[in-house]
Design a protein around this motif. Structure first.
Motif, short mmCIF file in Angstrom:
data_model
loop_
_atom_site.label_atom_id
_atom_site.label_comp_id
_atom_site.label_asym_id
_atom_site.label_seq_id
_atom_site.Cartn_x
_atom_site.Cartn_y
_atom_site.Cartn_z
N LEU A 279 15.72 23.54 15.79
CA LEU A 279 17.10 23.19 16.16
C LEU A 279 17.99 24.41 16.11
O LEU A 279 18.87 24.61 16.97
CB LEU A 279 17.62 22.10 15.23
CG LEU A 279 16.85 20.78 15.23
CD1 LEU A 279 17.48 19.80 14.25
CD2 LEU A 279 16.80 20.19 16.63
N TYR B 255 9.06 18.40 17.80
CA TYR B 255 9.97 18.09 16.70
C TYR B 255 9.75 16.66 16.21
O TYR B 255 9.61 16.42 15.01
CB TYR B 255 11.41 18.28 17.13
CG TYR B 255 12.41 17.98 16.04
CD1 TYR B 255 12.62 18.87 15.00
CD2 TYR B 255 13.14 16.78 16.05
CE1 TYR B 255 13.53 18.59 13.99
CE2 TYR B 255 14.05 16.49 15.05
CZ TYR B 255 14.24 17.39 14.02
OH TYR B 255 15.12 17.11 13.02
N TRP C 17 17.32 26.50 19.18
CA TRP C 17 17.90 25.94 20.39
C TRP C 17 19.42 26.12 20.41
O TRP C 17 20.02 26.26 21.48
CB TRP C 17 17.53 24.47 20.53
CG TRP C 17 16.29 24.28 21.35
CD1 TRP C 17 15.06 23.88 20.90
CD2 TRP C 17 16.17 24.49 22.75
NE1 TRP C 17 14.18 23.83 21.96
CE2 TRP C 17 14.82 24.20 23.11
CE3 TRP C 17 17.05 24.90 23.75
CZ2 TRP C 17 14.35 24.31 24.41
CZ3 TRP C 17 16.57 25.01 25.06
CH2 TRP C 17 15.25 24.72 25.38
N ARG D 1 14.01 23.09 9.83
CA ARG D 1 14.50 22.70 11.16
C ARG D 1 14.86 23.94 11.99
O ARG D 1 15.89 23.98 12.67
CB ARG D 1 15.70 21.76 11.05
CG ARG D 1 15.48 20.51 10.21
CD ARG D 1 14.45 19.60 10.87
NE ARG D 1 14.35 18.31 10.22
CZ ARG D 1 13.50 17.99 9.25
NH1 ARG D 1 12.64 18.91 8.82
NH2 ARG D 1 13.49 16.79 8.72
#
Length: 269
Positions: free
Chosen positions: A228, A194, A231, A225
């Motif tokens: 993110l 990232y 996750w 993104r």
């Protein structure tokens, strides 16, 4: 039962209802909605699975209130059937006996308030231990896989491919430098990292049109993104590991993520 665990159960129950609702709506409106909309609509479920709204009127709160009321009523009915003792010693014995579940309570499944509180305490500890264990395992497995991919990756030295990557990134509004590597051990192109993103290809010998498609797909992941977002989904699975619907949600979100990237690339090309 522990208030935190009770809140988790409440969010998990209502989140399961939302998951079923979105799956049903997706089946009905699948061809009428864009892939991107089908991907980001799951944020509603994630928000519900993380943030409790009105815990005092939650579904699980009502369930626990009903269970506690039934437990109190059963204890009062059992106590009313016992003969009243006239001396103080018998009254003391009656109070001590009432503090512990009798044989009727044990046969009913240990439904006393003390028993439910004890069981809730241990359930909370089990939930927390499994959640932390899953989180640690996911982090370590991810780090090991990233190290494995980067260890076998070699930087691309083809100037034409690097220039094409730079031009494509600028066209997509990405001003950050992006590494390009080749690792023959990976099955498909992927974006790793990232803070130091790198696009890893199975091989560098690809057609220009195919290379553009692969690069735009991975750059779309970076621009949105998605790492993110993914996750956040993994953390949700760890938090609600006991709920089978969250695994179903994770699978659908992973599919929607890839399809939405393909849709975005096709629209740009």
């Amino acid at each position: 039962m522990n208030l935190i665990f009770q809140t988790i159960l409440s969010m998990s129950l209502s989140g399961s209802l939302l998951i079923l609702l979105l799956l049903l709506g997706g089946m009905i409106l699948k061809n009428r909605l864009s892939r991107q909309w089908q991907y980001y609509i799951w944020l509603i479920v994630l928000i519900r699975l993380w943030f409790p709204f009105g815990p005092e009127v939650s579904l699980m709160g009502q369930v626990y209130q009903v269970a506690e009321q039934n437990s109190v009523q059963s204890n009062l009915q059992a106590a009313s059937k016992k003969p009243v003792m006239e001396n103080e010693a018998a009254a003391v014995d009656l109070q001590e006996a009432a503090a512990w579940p009798d044989s009727t309570d044990m046969e009913n499944g240990f439904f006393t308030s003390e028993g439910m509180a004890l069981a809730g305490k241990y359930l909370w500890l089990i939930w927390l231990a499994v959640a932390l264990g899953m989180l640690i395992r996911k982090i370590t497995v991810y780090q090991s896989y990233i190290k494995y991919v980067r260890a076998g990756a070699e930087p691309v030295s083809d100037v034409a491919l690097l220039d094409r990557l730079s031009v494509t990134a600028q066209q997509m509004g990405i001003g950050r430098a992006m590494e390009l590597c080749v690792n023959p051990h990976v099955a498909s192109p992927m974006l790793v990292g990232y803070f130091h993103p790198c696009i890893v290809l199975p091989c560098a010998d690809v057609q220009e049109s195919k290379f553009c498609y692969m690069v735009m797909h991975e750059l779309t992941h970076y621009k949105r993104r998605d790492i993110l977002y993914k996750w956040l989904v993994q953390l949700t699975v760890c938090l609600h590991w006991f709920n089978p619907f969250v695994y179903w949600m994770r699978r659908e979100m992973e599919r929607a993520c890839e399809f939405s990237c393909d849709e975005a690339v096709v629209s740009q090309m």
